[in-house]
Motif scaffolding. Structure first.
Motif, short mmCIF file in Angstrom:
data_model
loop_
_atom_site.label_atom_id
_atom_site.label_comp_id
_atom_site.label_asym_id
_atom_site.label_seq_id
_atom_site.Cartn_x
_atom_site.Cartn_y
_atom_site.Cartn_z
N SER A 1 51.12 -20.28 104.90
CA SER A 1 50.56 -21.21 103.93
C SER A 1 51.36 -22.52 103.88
O SER A 1 51.30 -23.26 102.91
CB SER A 1 50.50 -20.57 102.54
OG SER A 1 51.78 -20.20 102.11
N HIS A 20 50.09 -27.82 98.22
CA HIS A 20 49.22 -26.68 98.53
C HIS A 20 47.75 -27.07 98.44
O HIS A 20 46.91 -26.50 99.15
CB HIS A 20 49.57 -25.48 97.65
CG HIS A 20 50.74 -24.74 98.19
ND1 HIS A 20 50.66 -23.94 99.29
CD2 HIS A 20 52.03 -24.72 97.81
CE1 HIS A 20 51.86 -23.45 99.57
NE2 HIS A 20 52.72 -23.91 98.67
N LYS A 28 45.65 -23.95 100.77
CA LYS A 28 46.03 -22.55 100.54
C LYS A 28 46.90 -22.47 99.30
O LYS A 28 47.71 -23.36 99.04
CB LYS A 28 46.79 -21.99 101.74
CG LYS A 28 45.96 -21.90 102.99
CD LYS A 28 46.73 -21.27 104.12
CE LYS A 28 45.86 -21.22 105.36
NZ LYS A 28 46.58 -20.71 106.51
#
Length: 143
Positions: free
Chosen positions: A16, A108, A113
């Motif tokens: 991620s 993020h 993600k």
């Protein structure tokens, strides 16, 4: 508690954290968040701060001696800075904490993600290792 190797933790964390912008944000914000948490605890009790550091070191030593020794150096530098800041440490640490987490979530969002710690809270301890392992690999040091 799930037992994983260092490489398993780092690979799972990296899943991620592929976007260059998100990586850059993490390079700045992970150490900033580490410092801010230490600073908040330090503001109330230096003994509690050292206990918190010692507890996290158990996790780190289980994964990698070289990275653990590097974390000790990071903690020493952060403790020195925390002590040097003095009275405004609590407010400075809270500000750093809030701003850094905002940037983390922006990173993020860019990545597309959710943060790894939503999957497993232990990833909050993996972030610093992920940053340090990059440096170790760049400098051809064994992790």
């Amino acid at each position: 508690m799930q037992i994983r190797t260092l490489n398993e933790w780092l690979e799972a964390y990296a899943e991620s954290h592929q976007n260059p912008t998100n990586k850059l944000i993490h390079w700045v914000c992970v150490p900033a968040i580490m410092f801010s948490i230490l600073g908040i605890i330090w503001s109330f009790s230096t003994i509690a701060a050292f206990v918190a550091m010692a507890i996290t070191m158990i996790f780190y030593f289980m994964l990698s001696l070289p990275l653990s020794l590097a974390i000790i150096g990071v903690y020493a530098a952060m403790a020195f800075i925390a002590e040097s800041i003095g009275e405004p440490l609590l407010m400075v640490s809270i500000a750093i904490f809030v701003v850094s987490w905002i940037f983390q979530f922006v990173g993020h969002k860019v990545e597309g993600k959710k943060p790894s710690f939503f999957e497993d809270i232990q990833f909050l301890l993996v972030g610093p290792l992920w940053c340090l392992s990059f440096l170790f690999n760049k400098w051809n040091l064994r992790v």
